[in-house]
Design an enzyme around this catalytic site. Structure first.
Site, mmCIF file in Angstrom:
data_model
loop_
_atom_site.group_PDB
_atom_site.id
_atom_site.type_symbol
_atom_site.label_atom_id
_atom_site.label_comp_id
_atom_site.label_asym_id
_atom_site.label_seq_id
_atom_site.Cartn_x
_atom_site.Cartn_y
_atom_site.Cartn_z
ATOM 1 N N SER A 58 5.802 -51.335 -29.567
ATOM 2 C CA SER A 58 6.724 -50.275 -29.975
ATOM 3 C C SER A 58 8.114 -50.570 -29.445
ATOM 4 O O SER A 58 8.278 -51.248 -28.423
ATOM 5 C CB SER A 58 6.248 -48.930 -29.423
ATOM 6 O OG SER A 58 7.226 -47.919 -29.602
ATOM 7 N N TYR A 70 2.736 -44.288 -22.306
ATOM 8 C CA TYR A 70 2.852 -44.917 -23.624
ATOM 9 C C TYR A 70 3.819 -46.092 -23.580
ATOM 10 O O TYR A 70 3.501 -47.200 -24.021
ATOM 11 C CB TYR A 70 3.314 -43.877 -24.645
ATOM 12 C CG TYR A 70 3.409 -44.406 -26.057
ATOM 13 C CD1 TYR A 70 2.266 -44.495 -26.848
ATOM 14 C CD2 TYR A 70 4.630 -44.793 -26.610
ATOM 15 C CE1 TYR A 70 2.344 -44.975 -28.151
ATOM 16 C CE2 TYR A 70 4.714 -45.270 -27.900
ATOM 17 C CZ TYR A 70 3.564 -45.358 -28.672
ATOM 18 O OH TYR A 70 3.643 -45.842 -29.952
#
Length: 258
Positions: free
Chosen positions: A137, A150
């Site tokens: 990401s 995350y």
């Protein structure tokens, strides 16, 4: 060629499965959604003529990667393309998150992504060809309060994937880290009006766009790709964002925590 896609029943994973089937690849579909898994397999076989195999598996289990690999060995399925896509997301202060949610994310993003890459990567290395795509990401490059685990796990995936690229590329195996910004899926829990606004402003991209660009980069032998021009412009800004501004933004988005 045979492709294995994790998280294949919805969102980005489903788009990977559809695009690979459209390109003529047979599929091993992995998901923890039993009913949806069978339906997706049937739909892709009917629409594209792809041979489909289903593995109902919760990839947050410590033994899941080995069990998926064992299934492929048992049924003599040589995986040419591995798509490690399955992921989870939450937004909250670390001290408010139940430990089991943290552990599930670590098991899924770190442990089993590593194990899947290790197990299937060894098979590909022995055959002298193969492709592995790991979903990281844009968040991997900056610390972000509220999604601390995350961003940390996505940073691991990115660095891990690029490191393994150097190890396996000489053997004909490409490992790609995909680092998208916002993608228009239900993962983030946004309302439909906000999702549509993000698309219009080009803050997010559709899963279809992401998947096509990611697979193109994978088959070209790249080790990292960041789909979306705005992401390349955004990254230098957030890397140099002052602490006071991050705290101010975080204060105003506290209401979205869950």
């Amino acid at each position: 060629m045979k492709a294995l896609v994790t998280g294949a029943t919805s969102g980005i994973g489903l788009m990977y499965a559809r695009e690979l089937a459209r390109q003529g690849h047979d599929l091993v579909l992995v998901s923890n959604q039993a009913v949806e898994l069978l339906q997706v397999a049937e739909d892709l076989h009917y629409e594209f003529g792809a041979a489909t195999y289903v593995v109902y598996k919760d990839l947050t289990s410590p033994t899941a990667a080995q069990e998926v690999h064992d299934f492929c060995v048992e049924y003599q399925l040589d995986i040419d393309i591995l798509i490690n896509n399955a992921g989870v997301f939450y937004f909250n202060y670390l001290t408010r998150v139940p430990m089991e949610k943290i552990e599930r994310m670590l098991l899924l993003h770190v442990l089993n992504t590593t194990r899947m890459t290790r197990l299937f990567g060894a098979d590909m290395q022995a055959r002298g060809k193969g492709y592995i795509l790991n979903m990281s990401s844009l968040a991997a490059f900056v610390p972000m309060p509220g999604i601390q685990c995350y961003v940390a796990t996505k940073a691991y995936i990115d660095n891990f994937s690029r490191s393994v690229w150097y190890e396996l590329h000489p053997y004909g195996v490409n490992v790609l880290s995909v680092t998208p910004g916002a993608v228009d899926t239900g993962l983030y829990g946004l309302s439909m009006p906000l999702r549509k606004l993000a698309l219009r402003l080009h803050v997010s991209i559709t899963p279809e766009t992401l998947v096509k660009r990611a697979l193109k980069a994978l088959f070209k032998g790249k080790k990292q790709t960041m789909p979306g021009l705005l992401n390349h412009l955004y990254l230098p800004f957030v890397k140099h964002c002052p602490d006071w501004l991050i705290r101010l933004i975080f204060k105003h988005i506290d209401k979205y925590m869950k």
